[in-house]
Design a protein around this motif. Structure first.
Motif, PDB file in Angstrom:
ATOM      1  N   THR A   1     -47.609  33.132 -12.210  1.00  0.00           N
ATOM      2  CA  THR A   1     -48.262  32.241 -13.165  1.00  0.00           C
ATOM      3  C   THR A   1     -49.396  32.938 -13.902  1.00  0.00           C
ATOM      4  OG1 THR A   1     -49.702  31.381 -11.409  1.00  0.00           O
ATOM      5  CG2 THR A   1     -47.676  30.177 -11.854  1.00  0.00           C
TER       6      THR A   1
ATOM      7  N   ARG B   1     -41.926  31.180 -16.796  1.00  0.00           N
ATOM      8  CA  ARG B   1     -42.345  31.104 -15.402  1.00  0.00           C
ATOM      9  C   ARG B   1     -41.264  30.577 -14.467  1.00  0.00           C
ATOM     10  NH1 ARG B   1     -47.967  28.424 -16.847  1.00  0.00           N
ATOM     11  NH2 ARG B   1     -49.019  30.262 -17.693  1.00  0.00           N
TER      12      ARG B   1
ATOM     13  N   THR C   1     -43.828  26.443  -8.776  1.00  0.00           N
ATOM     14  CA  THR C   1     -44.234  26.642 -10.167  1.00  0.00           C
ATOM     15  C   THR C   1     -45.004  25.439 -10.678  1.00  0.00           C
ATOM     16  OG1 THR C   1     -42.243  27.971 -10.516  1.00  0.00           O
ATOM     17  CG2 THR C   1     -43.413  27.247 -12.471  1.00  0.00           C
TER      18      THR C   1
END
Length: 418
Positions: A127, A135, A326
């Motif tokens: 990130t 991502r 994520t």
């Protein structure tokens, strides 16, 4: 090497080094599961006790994941990855030197305390170095560390275990020692503004006045149950219940983990394309429940498709991890992502510590089909907890997340549009 000198290729090389370090830590974390057949046959250890021994690294991780995350927010990824890998190696060498299972378990617990650092640090590198529209894919690649680590362990450790527990443990110990050196040389902390330059909103706790992160943590822990049960008992199920050879069973476990690794990458790309992390997680939770019920039915009926059902379940139940991580890192922002990922991993590893001995005891009493069927209840429960409402309606969720807590220029192209 400074962050300013890192180009596109450099970012990928950093993530690859972090992925390898995390993979080595998972060889350690999951490796003891692959000596269970040897423990049952040569040491006459029952399945519940063997499952408890396999859980000791996870129990250790639970106690330090948040602390490693807090340290990560303060000192950066390079120090955490290097120190964590080195300490894991030392603890595993210690476990290999023990004769009693109690001593082995104690050092495995200490190794878990140390191995906790790699998970959060490698996730935050993604990130920090990559823009939001990439991502999902990059975190999916990073998340292949777990199935690749399990696959490597399944390929090597069962054969080594035939020559003794110490020989089997020397393998992950050596891997972690090498990865510590690689991290010290090859990892560069992701660019982010110093805390002194951040606004009050950027430094504020993302847990304040919001249950979104906690809902992700709890749903992820529930989804972890079938994953860790299968990773712990798939090998012994193949050898003891379906009478596969050690080599053939290890090969099938390896194949399933490699498919799981590919699946994580595709799931990450899927989330980038649909511009949502949490909707795919909910879909995968439903698929995981169906897969576990199908496995239970196939095993109960002694179907020739039972092995195929096992592989399918082993693959589908691992695909949500990268998406949830994520989402957590993006929502938490650069100044809280270490602690948030620590909390995320804590709930998951607590599950991974509790589930194997509990389900090992259940299998001993009721058999594998009942255990597999009960596993299906956990993803079904997670379905209602995944906070899909938190993702913006009518616009890209990723576009919103790019502007949430991410200071300009961190990473350099973080404002790029998909």
């Amino acid at each position: 090497m400074s962050p300013e000198s890192i180009g596109r290729a450099g970012r990928w090389s950093i993530v690859v080094v972090a992925l390898i370090a995390t993979m080595c830590s998972f060889v350690f974390i999951n490796g003891i599961a692959f000596v269970i057949p040897m423990l049952e046959t040569k040491r006459e250890t029952n399945l519940a006790l063997a499952g408890l021994l396999a859980s000791m690294p996870s129990f250790g991780m639970v106690l330090t994941l948040f602390a490693w995350g807090a340290l990560l927010d303060r000192v950066g990824e390079r120090i955490v990855l290097t120190l964590g890998s080195a300490l894991t190696a030392l603890a595993t060498f210690g476990a290999a030197s023990m004769d009693s299972l109690v001593g082995v378990g104690a050092f495995l617990f200490l190794g878990g305390l140390a191995a906790a650092g790699a998970n959060s640090a490698s996730g935050r590198l993604v990130t920090g170095w990559f823009p939001a529209h990439q991502r999902g894919l990059v975190m999916g690649i990073r998340q292949t560390a777990q199935p690749l680590g399990i696959a490597l362990g399944a390929t090597v450790i069962p054969e080594l275990a035939e020559h003794g527990l110490a020989r089997a443990l020397m393998f992950p110990a050596t891997l972690c020692a090498v990865s510590a050196v690689a991290c010290a040389i090859g990892v560069v902390d992701a660019p982010r503004r110093p805390r002194s330059a951040a606004s009050g909103a950027e430094l504020a706790s993302p847990y304040r006045d919001s249950k979104v992160l906690w809902r992700i943590h709890i749903s992820s822990a529930l989804l972890m149950v079938p994953q860790c049960v299968l990773s712990t008992f798939m090998l012994v199920w193949l050898i003891v219940d379906t009478h596969w050879s050690i080599a053939a069973a290890g090969g099938l476990v390896t194949g399933a983990q490699l498919l799981g690794a590919l699946g994580r990458v595709l799931a990450g790309r899927w989330s980038d394309r649909v511009r949502s992390r949490l909707r795919p997680v909910r879909s995968l939770a439903a698929a995981g429940a169906v897969a576990m019920l199908a496995l239970a039915a196939a095993d109960h009926l002694h179907s020739p498709l039972a092995e195929a059902a096992m592989v399918f379940a082993a693959v589908i139940t691992v695909l949500d991890n990268g998406l949830s991580s994520t989402a957590v890192a993006e929502i938490a922002g650069p100044y809280w992502s270490g602690r948030a990922l620590g909390a995320q991993n804590t709930t998951q590893r607590l599950t991974a510590g509790i589930a194997p001995p509990v389900f090992g005891a259940l299998i001993g009493v009721a058999g594998y089909p009942i255990a597999f069927a009960l596993c299906a209840l956990f993803p079904l429960t997670a379905l209602r907890l995944v906070p899909v409402y938190a993702e913006p309606e009518g616009r890209s969720a990723l576009a919103a997340l790019r502007t949430l807590r991410v200071p300009p220029g961190s990473p350099p192209d973080s404002t790029a549009h998909p």
